[in-house]
Design a protein around this motif. Structure first.
Motif, PDB file in Angstrom:
ATOM      1  N   SER B  43       0.835  -1.211   0.000  1.00 61.14           N
ATOM      2  CA  SER B  43       0.000   0.000   0.000  1.00 61.14           C
ATOM      3  C   SER B  43       0.860   1.247   0.000  1.00 61.14           C
ATOM      4  O   SER B  43       0.517   2.250  -0.640  1.00 61.14           O
ATOM      5  CB  SER B  43      -0.921   0.015   1.220  1.00 61.14           C
ATOM      6  N   GLU B  85      -6.914   0.709  -1.109  1.00 57.23           N
ATOM      7  CA  GLU B  85      -7.120  -0.480  -0.280  1.00 57.23           C
ATOM      8  C   GLU B  85      -8.336  -0.260   0.613  1.00 57.23           C
ATOM      9  O   GLU B  85      -8.593   0.845   1.065  1.00 57.23           O
ATOM     10  CB  GLU B  85      -5.880  -0.692   0.594  1.00 57.23           C
ATOM     11  N   ASP B 161      -5.274  -1.522  -5.298  1.00 57.66           N
ATOM     12  CA  ASP B 161      -4.657  -1.997  -4.063  1.00 57.66           C
ATOM     13  C   ASP B 161      -5.506  -3.119  -3.475  1.00 57.66           C
ATOM     14  O   ASP B 161      -6.571  -2.880  -2.922  1.00 57.66           O
ATOM     15  CB  ASP B 161      -4.526  -0.835  -3.071  1.00 57.66           C
ATOM     16  N   GLU B 162      -5.036  -4.332  -3.620  1.00 53.82           N
ATOM     17  CA  GLU B 162      -5.714  -5.536  -3.133  1.00 53.82           C
ATOM     18  C   GLU B 162      -7.193  -5.586  -3.541  1.00 53.82           C
ATOM     19  O   GLU B 162      -8.080  -5.587  -2.691  1.00 53.82           O
ATOM     20  CB  GLU B 162      -5.586  -5.638  -1.600  1.00 53.82           C
TER      21      GLU B 162
HETATM   22 MG   LIG Z   1      -1.884  -2.827   2.113  1.00 56.14          MG
END
Ligand SMILES: [Mg+2]
Ligand SMILES: Nc1ncnc2c1ncn2[C@@H]1O[C@H](COP(=O)(O)OP(=O)(O)O)[C@@H](O)[C@H]1O
Lengths: 394, 237
Positions: B43, B85, B161-162
């Motif tokens: 991140s 994220e 992000d993810e």
């Molecule tokens: Mg992260």
């Protein structure tokens, strides 16, 4: 994700969803909500007619000395009306900061104080500075408080929410302390005979006097209406949407292309200017300014007015401000306990209606409105909430 | 052609260095995956590219220009868009309002219709839910909204992000095939994942991040086949 994890007065998602649902489905939900639904159901001319009546009633308020409502004999009714207007105006300004941008300002009284002092120091014979006509002090007070807003905002608005609250709390005290220790600001002695707008009545007495609240109230009300129109325009603009985005998630707003810091400073400066404006009016009517009136509890009262009315709702702020000013003047027996009572009232209110008397749900569909409409029309299915919502918002 | 290039980038949080001397680049048209365990600095890397964090040393170039000191809101205008994220949708705004915010920095209103259409055809679910408030949507829907919102600025580089975080397996597959579709429509994608399987399978190239430094690099396939990576990130022996 959010970095604004300080104390927050911001409505939660469920409440926002409820508001959207109500808008589209007109479900039953309490007297205030129903009012909102009905309001949106009215056609434009009807809305205007209704507004006209409300405005006329508002102007008539100091003359309509209604027995149950009146604060007499304890407190002069027109002056009470004026005080309500001053608090309402300050609440509208603070609502920009707290309600729109979600910045917790615990020292708003400082801006009110700066405005009061500017008006006093530029008009009172006790002041050694240059003197200008009272009405000119109003824009000057706004400019000076705006400057102070930027001065305070630039170093602090990068801080997280809870730090900001503490710094503003300190600022509220600093102005009062400076007024005490700087000789030119004359501490407790203060400034007498603050200026007033020109005009004499038929019998030769001034129209605007310390003892007659009615003209002052009318002046304040007119200013409130102008400020409301301006703030309403801001709220519906790009700036308003940016503020809401910042309030909801600062980092997300930034990566959507919102210059977060700049818009926070703007909210702060605009809020400050309105606070200074109400301070200047206040000192003109009272005719006297010293260091005793600008304490932390007054800041909290302003904040209570905003929260009570429904943070983010300018009409709510007016109602909240008026109530906060009215209660202690009406019920003089309990005036000494006003903080206790407002504290309790707020607790009860938060349990009963967490988003204030008039919960805000701004219409944020501005920029891409036409695009949505086309998209909404293209998708088959019933012309749902969105299309209807769009129509209303127009 | 190189779209994004990080050279010797280090990022610190106070005295803690979260990213150490990292260099990598993303070519136009690629999907690049950055995989790493919790706390590896994924991140941090994304926020440094989008501009929410500033590197303590090193440079970032985007489309040949140095953007190292550029503020985040200005990077959006250049064409870098991030779906953060935990999704970071505006909880009190409806789907439409969220998407509209995604186009905040844009000057051309006329082109927006096409982007709404694009987002709604990638995510028909969002069209159905357009009056629903972001905060009340399910995790998968919020992820769709975050990606859709990021597309509204017409990015040249999409940072994810993810995207699979907290999603049910069937949702994960769906999200990744949509990411591939977005890429095939011409958007370069840089994504970070803990969930390495899909991320590697879909990527043209990939890097492995361990405690702030890149330890492995290669094509997605190569890394998938690497036994050490298999053991560490794919949950198989
Ligand atoms: Mg992260
Ligand atoms: N705001 C912060 N302040 C201090 N340390 C942080 C902060 N954010 C992340 N870190 C630390 O930096 C390292 C990398 O974090 P992060 O980039 O979030 O990892 P990842 O996304 O790979 O899980 C971790 O050790 C984390 O604890």
């Amino acid at each position: 994700m959010s970095t604004t994890d300080g104390p927050t007065l911001v409505p939660d998602a469920q409440a926002a969803q409820d508001a959207v649902n109500r808008e589209s489905a007109s479900k039953k939900a309490g007297p205030f909500q129903r009012f909102g639904d009905r309001w949106n159901g009215l056609r434009r001319p009807q809305q205007w007619a209704f507004l006209l009546i409300v405005v006329a009633l508002a102007y008539a308020l100091p003359v309509l000395d209604i027995p149950i409502l009146t604060t007499e004999p304890g407190n002069d009714w027109p002056i009470t009306c004026f005080n309500m207007a001053i608090f309402a105006l300050a609440a509208v300004g603070l609502n920009v900061v707290v309600g729109y941008a979600g910045l917790l300002d615990l020292g708003y009284v400082a801006f009110f104080a700066v405005g009061s002092y500017v008006a006093a120091m530029l008009t009172s014979p006790d002041s050694p500075f240059l003197h200008i006509p009272y009405l000119w002090t109003v824009p000057v007070a706004m400019a000076v408080t705006m400057f102070f807003g930027v001065l305070l905002g630039v170093p602090t608005l990068r801080l997280r929410g809870d730090y900001l609250a503490i710094v503003t709390l300190g600022f509220g005290e600093i102005v009062r302390i400076l007024a005490t220790i700087i000789p030119a600001m004359k501490g407790q002695v203060g400034f007498q005979n603050v200026g007033r707008p020109p005009g004499t009545a038929a019998d030769g007495s001034p129209v605007f006097s310390n003892s007659n609240g009615t003209p002052w109230y009318w002046l304040a009300l007119t200013i409130i209406i102008i400020v409301l129109l301006l703030v309403g325009n801001l709220e519906r603009s790009r700036v308003g949407r940016a503020w809401v985005a910042i309030r909801e998630d600062e980092d997300a707003a930034e990566i959507m292309g919102v210059p977060v810091f700049k818009y926070k400073v703007w909210a702060f400066a605009i809020g400050a200017a309105v606070g200074g404006l109400s301070g200047a009016l206040f000192s003109g009517q009272i005719g006297f300014v010293n260091n005793q009136k600008f304490d932390v509890p007054t800041s909290i009262l302003f904040l209570a007015a905003v929260v009570l009315g429904g943070a983010g709702n300018k009409v709510g702020a007016i109602i909240g401000g008026a109530i906060v000013a009215y209660i202690p003047l009406r019920f003089t027996a309990i005036a000494d306990y006003k903080y206790l009572i407002f504290g309790l009232a707020l607790v009860v209110l938060m349990l009963w209606r967490a988003r204030g008397l008039l919960p805000a749900r701004q219409r944020l569909l501005a920029y891409g409105r036409t695009a949505y409409q086309r998209v909404a029309n293209r998708d088959s299915g019933p012309p749902t909430a969105v299309a209807a919502e769009e129509g209303d918002a127009k | 052609m190189t779209l994004l290039e990080l050279k010797n980038v280090s990022v610190r949080y106070g005295r803690i260095e979260a990213i150490h001397d990292m260099s990598f680049s993303v070519e136009k048209g690629e999907i690049v995956s950055l995989i790493g365990a919790n706390g590896a600095g994924k991140s941090t890397t994304m926020k440094t590219i989008s501009g929410l964090l500033n590197p303590s040393s090193g440079t970032i170039h985007f489309d040949g220009e140095d953007i190292t000191g550029l503020k985040a809101h200005l990077r959006v205008m250049r064409g870098i868009s991030q779906a953060p994220e935990g999704r970071g949708v505006f909880p009190g705004m409806t789907v439409l309002e969220n998407l509209d915010m995604g186009a905040f920095g844009r000057k051309d209103r006329s082109g927006m219709k096409a982007d709404f259409d694009r987002v709604f055809s990638l995510f028909p679910r969002l069209a159905e839910r357009r009056s629903q408030v972001g905060g009340t949507m399910s995790g998968g829907e919020q992820q769709m909204l975050a990606i859709g919102r990021a597309l509204m600025s017409q990015p040249r580089l999409l940072l994810l992000d993810e995207p699979s975080m907290g999603l049910a397996p069937q949702f994960i597959k769906q999200i990744f095939s949509i990411i591939t579709e977005i890429n095939e429509q011409g958007t370069t994608v840089l994504l970070v994942e803990q969930n390495a399987n899909q991320a590697l399978a879909r990527a043209h190239r990939a890097f492995v991040l361990e405690t702030g430094s890149i330890t492995h690099s290669g094509t997605g396939r190569e890394l998938l086949a690497n036994p050490a990576i298999k053991e560490a990130y794919l949950g198989v022996g």
